[in-house]
Enzyme design. Structure first.
Site, mmCIF file in Angstrom:
data_model
loop_
_atom_site.group_PDB
_atom_site.id
_atom_site.type_symbol
_atom_site.label_atom_id
_atom_site.label_comp_id
_atom_site.label_asym_id
_atom_site.label_seq_id
_atom_site.Cartn_x
_atom_site.Cartn_y
_atom_site.Cartn_z
ATOM 1 N N CYS A 73 9.504 14.219 43.073
ATOM 2 C CA CYS A 73 10.915 13.548 42.861
ATOM 3 C C CYS A 73 11.363 12.886 44.658
ATOM 4 O O CYS A 73 10.688 13.461 45.519
ATOM 5 C CB CYS A 73 11.781 13.853 42.197
ATOM 6 S SG CYS A 73 12.292 15.257 43.367
ATOM 7 N N ARG A 107 4.127 24.207 48.966
ATOM 8 C CA ARG A 107 3.033 23.686 50.029
ATOM 9 C C ARG A 107 2.241 24.193 51.329
ATOM 10 O O ARG A 107 3.664 24.840 51.881
ATOM 11 C CB ARG A 107 3.743 22.663 50.106
ATOM 12 C CG ARG A 107 3.056 21.047 50.315
ATOM 13 C CD ARG A 107 4.107 19.834 49.983
ATOM 14 N NE ARG A 107 2.924 18.986 50.488
ATOM 15 C CZ ARG A 107 2.984 18.577 52.742
ATOM 16 N NH1 ARG A 107 4.131 18.749 52.951
ATOM 17 N NH2 ARG A 107 2.223 17.381 52.877
#
Ligand code: SF4
Length: 554
Positions: A73, A107
């Site tokens: 998103c 990440r």
């Protein structure tokens, strides 16, 4: 400007003994007609005209509801990708706990807190306002103020950023007013992003919002021109698995000064000062081209596209920098570094290549790696059969030449385009028009990116916003030797008996950028495609009818 698909030219092209047009028809055959019509525009059989033009691909459009896709998103693109890697900003997620929790350290942007005196590094934390029913009903601004105050009291950061999640826009919390108020109260930079997850169609909207926000609130705050020659910014490099550290090592060896990185191991002070650099280098075009364009318009800093994935690509990119500054001292150093580093890369490639030669790969990753990594596979003698992006736009596929033809649709129209003009005092074109023309005549492209498709052979399949169903079909039809995607695809693909290399997290390895990174990648791909584990997918009694046995669960 791009041409329509040339059917005649693709009819006779074979892809690994298959007719790619028939493969496309098979991928579409199970979809309801409306879905098939839409997906048909996003699945393109590549063909490159002599002047580099390719078929038009539909991209950056809404995902078909109900198709299992790879996308994330707007919040993920803004907080997760662009601003998340900045080590000394406290990033507060304003929303219920899920968004912050699931993006907490997933990440792999590495940081080195020792590279600035304050040693600030908030990467290991997950800050959230943890909205409850009460805030949804009565508003969350009070809790947000409290969270900013608490973060300041506990950590004394130089800056705090606030990231809006889905409910924030719906209930009407004014995060920007809260940030302005807290900025005045605390005397540090506090800024917010309206990056609610439903904005745009993918992470891409979040990149744009992050670029706008950092440009509005930070870039240009510090005009000090620091020391060092050949001053550059490295844009769109997020230091996954230490990639930016390896690139920085090469810059240091060459005598190139990195003013800022957007945004692997970045700091807010470096962003504030980044407009003083003399050249912007773009790695990931999708996520950061907006900052590069705005910096050029406002401050006169030109940009060039680079790629540090692959030994040859790294050498080419270092030479581009030397070409731009056009001084013998730098050119000599760059050539000396390439001469010193390339032999190890070539030796590793020669060692691995006999085991990878002729193998076939598919790459479906984000907005730049599906292109960049094809170079490394080519060095290993591997062919790319199919590739695509989760959230690339037409310019990432077909090149920036198609920018004037791109129509912004209703889903992306609410992403702000900043109106940037040259700064009356600080606009300073870094090179003259004559010098620019001379360098262009010598092959240096400014402000250009040719895209992925012109570099892919005719007949290869380019697929935007790939679905899980299409993934399964491609695997059944082609049985590639390697599939590159992310964690959501990894285990479904491996259950087909095909290794999957994660090109987002690098399967927790890396670096893969630069010369050392290329060597790491060669060894990793050798390990994956040569592994014997794939031979054991079927039980011995399934291979040899003379044996008889069953699984315990059968
Ligand atoms: S879509 Fe909304 S709820 Fe989901 S992660 Fe993004 S911001 Fe959070």
């Amino acid at each position: 400007m791009a041409t329509a698909p040339n059917k005649k030219a693709t009819q006779d092209v074979k892809l690994d003994s298959h007719d790619p047009e028939k493969v496309k028809a098979r991928l579409l055959s199970k979809y309801p007609p409306k879905v098939a019509r839409k997906r048909a525009k996003q699945i393109v059989v590549n063909r490159v005209d002599p002047d580099g033009k390719t078929p038009v691909i539909s991209s950056n459009v809404r995902t078909v509801p109900g198709l299992m896709g790879q996308r994330g998103c707007c919040y993920a693109g803004c907080k997760g990708v662009v601003l998340g890697p900045t080590r000394d900003i406290i990033n507060i997620t304003h929303g219920p706990i899920g968004c912050g929790y699931y993006s907490w350290l997933t990440r792999r942007n590495q940081t080195d807190p020792d590279c600035t005196a304050d040693g600030h590094n908030f990467m290991t934390y997950c800050f959230s306002t943890d909205m409850q029913d009460q805030e949804i009903i009565f508003g969350g601004e009070k809790k947000l103020k409290q969270a900013i105050q608490e973060a300041y009291d506990n950590f004394r950061p130089k800056a705090i950023a606030v990231f809006s999640t889905c409910p924030v826009g719906l209930i009407g919390d004014d995060v920007h007013a809260v940030c302005r108020e807290m900025k005045a109260k605390l005397g540090i930079n506090v800024f917010g992003f309206s990056c609610e997850g439903y904005k745009g169609v993918s992470q891409s909207a979040g990149h744009h919002i992050a670029n706008n926000g950092i440009f509005k609130h930070v870039v240009g705050l510090d005009d000090t021109i620091g020391e060092g020659k050949y001053r550059i910014n490295l844009l769109g490099e997020y230091n996954i698995g230490g990639d930016a550290f390896e690139i920085e090592r090469l810059f240091e060896r060459c005598g190139i000064t990195m003013v800022s990185s957007y945004s692997g191991n970045s700091s807010i002070d470096a962003f504030a000062n980044s407009h003083t650099a003399d050249l912007n280098l773009i790695m990931c075009h999708r996520s950061i081209n907006y900052v590069a364009e705005m910096m050029e318009t406002k401050f006169g800093v030109p940009w060039v596209k680079v790629n540090f994935i692959g030994g040859a690509a790294t050498a080419k990119s270092l030479r581009k920098i030397a070409q731009y500054f056009d001084e013998k001292e730098l050119t000599d150093r760059v050539e000396a570094v390439i001469a010193a580093e390339m032999p190890a890369v070539e030796a590793a490639c020669a060692d691995v290549r006999p085991r990878t030669e002729g193998k076939r790969a598919m790459l479906f990753v984000g907005g730049s790696r599906a292109h960049h990594y094809q170079e490394l596979f080519a060095e290993l003698g591997m062919r790319t059969l199919s590739a695509g992006y989760e959230f690339g736009h037409r310019d990432d596929y077909e090149g920036r030449r198609v920018l004037p033809d791109i129509k912004v649709d209703a889903d992306s129209r609410n992403i702000e385009e900043l109106a940037i003009t040259p700064d009356p005092e600080r606009f300073n074109p870094r090179i003259s028009d004559e010098k620019k023309a001379e360098l262009e005549a010598r092959g240096l492209q400014f402000g250009e990116y040719d895209g992925m498709m012109p570099e892919m052979p005719d007949g290869t399949m380019v697929i935007d916003d790939l679905s899980q169903y299409e993934t399964d079909q491609l695997i059944k039809i082609f049985k590639p030797d390697l599939f590159c995607a992310g964690i959501k695809e990894k285990y479904t693909v491996q259950k087909h008996g095909i290794p999957l290399k994660q090109l987002h997290s690098y399967d927790y390895g890396g670096p893969y950028a630069g010369f050392k990174g290329a060597v790491n990648f060669y060894h990793e791909i050798d390990r994956m495609v040569s592994s014997r584990v794939w031979q054991y997918m079927r039980a011995p009694w399934q291979e040899h009818p003379e044996l008889s046995a069953t699984y315990a669960w059968e």
